[in-house]
Structure formats: structure tokens, C-alpha cells
Scaffold this active site. Structure first.
Site, PDB file in Angstrom:
ATOM      1  N   SER A  47       0.086  -2.906   3.803  1.00 55.51           N
ATOM      2  CA  SER A  47       0.788  -3.975   2.671  1.00 55.51           C
ATOM      3  C   SER A  47       2.218  -3.386   1.917  1.00 55.51           C
ATOM      4  O   SER A  47       2.703  -4.154   1.472  1.00 55.51           O
ATOM      5  CB  SER A  47      -0.310  -4.639   1.673  1.00 55.51           C
ATOM      6  OG  SER A  47      -0.785  -3.496   0.791  1.00 55.51           O
ATOM      7  N   ASP A 331      -0.141  -6.109  -9.156  1.00 57.20           N
ATOM      8  CA  ASP A 331      -1.436  -6.928  -9.192  1.00 57.20           C
ATOM      9  C   ASP A 331      -2.306  -5.406  -9.422  1.00 57.20           C
ATOM     10  O   ASP A 331      -1.794  -4.293  -9.725  1.00 57.20           O
ATOM     11  CB  ASP A 331      -1.696  -7.462  -8.038  1.00 57.20           C
ATOM     12  CG  ASP A 331      -1.620  -6.725  -6.725  1.00 57.20           C
ATOM     13  OD1 ASP A 331      -1.577  -5.503  -6.620  1.00 57.20           O
ATOM     14  OD2 ASP A 331      -1.392  -7.420  -5.529  1.00 57.20           O
ATOM     15  N   HIS A 334      -1.174  -3.146  -6.127  1.00 57.09           N
ATOM     16  CA  HIS A 334       0.272  -2.933  -5.602  1.00 57.09           C
ATOM     17  C   HIS A 334       1.055  -2.534  -6.675  1.00 57.09           C
ATOM     18  O   HIS A 334       1.234  -3.161  -7.597  1.00 57.09           O
ATOM     19  CB  HIS A 334       0.545  -3.898  -4.739  1.00 57.09           C
ATOM     20  CG  HIS A 334      -0.369  -4.353  -3.565  1.00 57.09           C
ATOM     21  ND1 HIS A 334      -1.173  -4.974  -3.832  1.00 57.09           N
ATOM     22  CD2 HIS A 334      -0.406  -3.776  -2.133  1.00 57.09           C
ATOM     23  CE1 HIS A 334      -2.005  -5.293  -2.521  1.00 57.09           C
ATOM     24  NE2 HIS A 334      -1.522  -4.608  -1.633  1.00 57.09           N
TER      25      HIS A 334
END
Length: 357
Positions: A47, A331, A334
Site C-alpha cells: 500500500s 490514518d 499509513h
């Protein structure tokens, strides 16, 4: 799900101006990239570098909804698990190109193909089992899609030019966190096979194998991003019920990164692959310990929701902080694009010094 690791953004539309010192680095990189015909960036990982491939995969590991992308071009959620651009986008901007697209993006143009693509898949790792757990692309699958990319590129520019472009490209790998956070520490399959130390060694061999595979497929320049301080992620601290970083997980990340560095030295000496290690661990840890040094005011909580556990689906449509540039984390897992920006500044300097001389 859990993932973090390394870098992001630059001179994008709707982004604030970059510091002048970084502009100088960018100017040098752009000159050197043109001199050495570096026209594309090819990306593999999780990600931290997935611009939206997972949008087209049947998985819950997505970020193609608000508030993700609120600081991206046109405030558009693209699948990037961040408030804005990711590292490969940043490096591309530094070289004068648009953000790096997801290979599965149906709007991908021929011009996009010549500038590279990302084959990364949020939730992936060096261990193929990690990807299987979240039903995302393993590195093996990503490499297979890269072969499809080579076929498309060859049809577009011819075999000789295609080979030249790939040889001149910057390859980038960024993954590893999920192997521990989504796999070893929560699934008993690998725990029954390996101690933590043995699993780190197993991942080290996988990383080396993957890098050699990219070399066989044409890579001459490889950037590898180290695993971040996993124990400092807001979600991990929340799950462990503590306010300070989880030292055990940080030590695991530190130990694995040491293996990555040794592997890169080996690749350079044995097969002549030019390599750069991006130390996301130290940079993020320094920002957490001394946030004001980097202009941050919040280094413990994420910007999304309560900042303690929300990421991915649980961050969907949540209220966010007023100014993400003041936060280390977007978040609960991340980093913000601002944090990535700080990391990438070092990467750009290394690329200029090590790759393009």
C-alpha cells in the site's frame, strides 16, 4: 491492510510549494535523468506504493473512497491509501512526469506506458502467503503483470527501444510490513514453521530472490524501501493498549532492514545491480521523536477519525483533521504525504548521486 513503508509526492498540482533546497535536488535529478535517458519508473510492493491496482481486485484492501485522496489532484480518491500522492508519484514529478498510474487502470494511455507503471498491491509482501491472506497480488503475480507490461511496451515502441527503456528505468520495491502485521504475528501458519529470527531470514531470502528476478527481467537500477517502525503505528499501539511505541515490533523491523541492506550490497557486488536503500525507519522514527523539527504537531495519532484504529474501510467517510501536513500519520497505519515528502527528499539525493553519475 497494515502497511507502511517509505515515500511520496512532489510538485503536484494543488500541492504547496516545495522547500527551495528540495527544488535544487529536483532540478539536478531532472537534468541527470534526461542525460541518462531515464524515462520510466516501475513499481512493486504494497500500500505504500499502490496507486489503485486493488480497485480492480476482489479484496477489502482498498482506499478508493473519501477521505482518501483529499489532497490529491482534484481531491480525488484513487486507491492510494494516503491523503495525496505516493512516493513513486513524487519521484515521477521530480523527473517532470505525471503521477505513476496503476497498471490495471483502464484509463492507462500509451504515453503512460512509456513512463512506467505500478504493479503494487496493498496488503502484499515478500512472502506470497501474505498476499493470499488478503486476496491481493503477491510479488510473483506483480512480476507476471510486469511481463504483460513488457509485451505492451514492445508492441508500442519495438523490441530494441523497449529493452532500452526497461534497462534505463528506475525499479522500486516497497513492502515487508504486512509480512509481520498481517501474516506472521496474526496467522499461525508461519509461526509453526519459523521463530521470528528464522522468519526474518526467510523474508530476507525472498527479498533477494525477488530482486534477482527483476534483474533477470531487465532491471539495472533498484530502489528498495526499508520497513518503517511498525511499533509506532497508531493502530499497533491501540491494539497493544499502550501510548508509546511497541519496542518488540520496532526491533523486528530494524533487524529485517539490516538484512535488506546486506542483500543490496550483495546484489551490487555479485551481479552489478545498482541499488539504493531508502531508510524510512529512521526518518519516521526521528519525526515521531522530534515532530516540531519537521513541522509536525501530532506524531501519535492518525488524521482520520479518532486516529487510533481507523484505516481502509474503517476510515471510510470519517471526519479528518483540519491540516494533515501537521500529522505524521494519515490514518492509523499509513503516513501523510507530508511524511512521505520528507523521506523522498533523501531518496532523490541518493538517486542523483548513486544512479545517475
Amino acid at each position: 491492510m497494515l502497511l507502511v513503508a517509505f515515500v511520496t509526492l512532489l510538485v503536484a498540482v494543488a500541492l504547496q510549494p516545495l522547500p527551495s533546497v528540495l527544488s535544487l535536488d529536483v532540478h539536478l535529478l531532472r537534468q541527470l535523468a534526461a542525460k541518462h535517458n531515464v524515462t520510466s519508473i516501475l513499481v512493486f510492493g504494497d500500500s505504500s506504493v499502490d496507486p489503485g491496482n486493488n480497485n480492480f481486485i476482489k479484496t477489502e484492501m482498498k482506499g478508493n473512497f473519501p477521505p482518501y485522496g483529499e489532497n490529491f489532484i482534484n481531491h480525488k480518491p484513487t486507491g492510494r491509501l494516503c491523503d495525496g500522492l505516493l512516493a513513486p508519484d513524487y519521484i515521477a514529478e521530480a523527473m517532470g512526469y505525471p503521477p505513476i498510474p496503476a497498471f490495471l487502470d483502464p484509463s492507462l494511455t500509451q504515453a503512460d506506458l512509456t513512463r512506467g507503471a505500478s504493479f503494487a498491491s496493498a496488503g502484499s509482501g515478500y512472502d506470497d502467503l501474505t498476499a493470499n491472506i488478503s486476496n491481493v497480488w503477491s510479488f510473483t503475480t506483480q512480476a507476471n503483470y510486469f511481463l504483460h507490461y513488457k509485451i505492451h511496451l514492445t508492441k508500442l515502441v519495438g523490441p530494441l527501444e523497449s529493452a532500452k527503456m526497461i534497462n534505463n528505468a528506475i525499479f522500486l520495491m516497497s513492502m515487508g510490513s504486512n509480512d509481520f502485521l498481517q501474516n506472521y504475528l496474526v496467522d499461525f501458519t508461519r509461526q509453526k514453521q519459523f521463530t521470528v529470527e528464522q522468519y526474518i531470514e526467510f523474508l530476507s531470502h525472498r527479498m533477494l530472490y525477488d530482486a534477482k528476478m527483476l534483474h533477470r527481467l531487465g532491471a539495472k537500477r533498484l530502489v528498495v524501501v526499508g520497513v518503517p517502525p511498525m511499533g509506532c503505528m497508531p493502530l499497533i499501539k491501540y491494539l497493544r493498549g499502550q501510548k508509546t511505541c511497541v519496542d518488540q515490533l520496532n526491533q523486528i523491523a530494524f533487524s529485517f532492514n539490516a538484512k535488506i541492506i546486506k542483500n543490496l550490497e550483495l546484489l551490487q557486488s555479485k551481479i552489478g545491480l545498482k541499488t539504493i536503500y531508502v531508510d524510512a525507519y529512521s526518518t519516521i522514527q526521528e519525526a515521531i521523536k522530534n515532530p516540531r523539527k519537521f513541522g509536525f504537531v501530532e506524531a501519535s495519532l492518525g488524521c482520520c477519525g479518532t486516529g487510533t484504529y481507523e484505516y481502509g474501510e474503517t476510515c471510510k467517510d470519517m471526519q479528518v483533521c483540519k491540516d494533515p501536513t501537521k500529522y505524521v500519520f494519515w490514518d492509523a497505519v499509513h503516513p501523510t504525504q507530508r511524511m512521505y515528502q520528507i523521506i523522498v527528499k533523501k531518496a532523490i539525493a541518493s538517486i542523483s548521486e548513486e544512479f545517475l553519475v
